[in-house]
Scaffold this motif. Structure first.
Motif, short mmCIF file in Angstrom:
data_model
loop_
_atom_site.label_atom_id
_atom_site.label_comp_id
_atom_site.label_asym_id
_atom_site.label_seq_id
_atom_site.Cartn_x
_atom_site.Cartn_y
_atom_site.Cartn_z
N LEU A 175 0.59 -1.24 0.27
CA LEU A 175 -0.28 0.13 -0.23
C LEU A 175 1.02 1.32 -0.01
O LEU A 175 -0.13 2.32 -0.57
N ALA A 176 1.79 0.95 0.59
CA ALA A 176 2.51 2.65 0.61
C ALA A 176 3.65 2.33 -0.63
O ALA A 176 4.01 3.78 -0.92
N LEU A 177 3.30 1.67 -1.55
CA LEU A 177 4.45 2.15 -2.77
C LEU A 177 2.70 2.28 -3.44
O LEU A 177 3.40 2.85 -5.04
N ILE A 178 1.45 2.87 -3.12
CA ILE A 178 0.70 3.76 -4.56
C ILE A 178 -0.17 4.60 -3.92
O ILE A 178 -1.21 4.99 -2.65
N PRO A 179 0.52 6.22 -3.51
CA PRO A 179 0.12 6.83 -2.97
C PRO A 179 -1.32 8.03 -3.60
O PRO A 179 -1.83 8.18 -3.16
N MET A 180 -2.37 7.72 -4.71
CA MET A 180 -2.47 7.79 -5.34
C MET A 180 -3.98 6.89 -6.03
O MET A 180 -3.59 6.12 -6.26
N ILE A 181 -4.82 6.60 -5.71
CA ILE A 181 -5.95 5.71 -6.53
C ILE A 181 -6.80 6.47 -7.01
O ILE A 181 -7.26 7.88 -6.91
N ASP A 182 -8.23 6.13 -7.86
CA ASP A 182 -9.26 6.31 -8.14
C ASP A 182 -10.54 7.16 -7.47
O ASP A 182 -10.14 6.08 -6.35
#
Length: 299
Positions: free
Chosen positions: A51-58
């Motif tokens: 999760l820490a590698l995903i800063p933004m989501i749609d």
């Protein structure tokens, strides 16, 4: 063709997860941050540690996370929302109608695998899992010990369907098949063809005293048939111990999980069945959790 603005909107993930954990904490969930992260990881189709590698989501994914958090806040079990529960190296499909495996059972599993590792077998070791539920212990042992001949017994037809689903999934993954049996573990003749043949019998039976106060995740969602063991929590174990003693070959061993009020009671039942080398084991919270015993080699 232009893309709708809502479809291109991006949302910071970490603040969303932190806010979700706050909502879960207010709802009384015991592990709010872990659950919020697991729900986010499930919606994103990634491992929680990524999760820490995903800063933004749609925005659509954010909405799915928000909806699952709302469900979890009503105390629907996390495992029902993500669809799986782990035991050992196996992820088991779970949902309404079957008991959700608990982390405490990992210790019984570790003992069972250690016992098998410590023994030399001239044959494929025969393992029997009584009250298998989702197939958790049987499948975890079969995954770790592909040389074993693993049998699993379950009375409840709904749970047996979950066990079959999980067994089929493990076969598809290349694991050794297990043999599922529909039967009552307190029946004197259940899996009679395995009498005096089992090298190891494990069980996580219904063992909660009937007046125990339980969390909503358990009381409202786990099948009561899989939870309660009568007034003292020992009804099923009391009826099951003669089956264990009958199934074990001389020198074979057993491990039985129990309520944290009943270590001495289970030990006494196993002793009364002429089993020896009885030992009580605690869980990570230092509460009594399972008892092990052995059938003497000279019987």
């Amino acid at each position: 063709m232009s893309v709708p603005e809502a479809a291109t909107e991006r949302v910071p993930l970490r603040p969303l997860v932190v806010a979700a954990a706050g909502r879960l904490a207010e709802a009384g969930v015991g592990s709010p941050m872990f659950d919020a992260e697991m729900l986010a990881a499930h919606a994103l189709g990634v491992d929680r540690m990524r999760l820490a590698l995903i800063p933004m989501i749609d925005a659509e994914t954010a909405g799915r996370i928000d909806h699952s958090v709302d469900q979890r806040a009503t105390r629907i079990p996390l495992q029902h929302l993500i669809g799986t529960a782990p035991l050992g190296a196996v992820d088991l499909a779970v949902g309404p109608g079957v008991f959700v495996p608990r982390p405490e059972t990992e210790l019984l599993l570790a003992w069972a695998l250690g016992y098998l590792e410590s023994r030399r077998f001239a044959h494929a070791p025969i393992v029997v899992d009584l009250c298998t539920g989702s197939g958790a212990l049987a499948l975890a042992i079969a995954q770790a010990r592909p040389d074993a001949d693993v049998h699993a017994v379950e009375l409840d037809p709904d749970a047996l369907r979950w066990a079959r689903r999980n067994a089929d999934a493990r076969i598809a993954a290349g694991d050794t098949p297990i043999t599922l049996h529909s039967g009552d573990v307190t029946d004197p003749f259940v899996v009679e063809h395995l009498t005096a043949r089992a090298d190891l019998v494990v069980a996580n039976p219904p063992y909660i005293p009937q007046d125990a106060v339980l969390d909503p995740e358990v009381a409202d969602h786990d099948p009561h048939r899989a939870l309660f063991g009568g007034p003292d929590g020992l009804d099923v174990i009391r009826g099951m111990v003669p089956t264990i003693a009958r199934l074990l070959r001389p020198g074979g061993a057993t491990a039985v999980e129990h309520d944290d009020t009943n270590g001495g009671g289970v030990a006494a039942l196993l002793s009364a069945a002429d089993l020896t080398d009885i030992a009580e084991h605690t869980d990570l919270a230092d509460k009594p959790r399972f008892v092990t015993a052995r059938r003497p080699s000279n019987t």
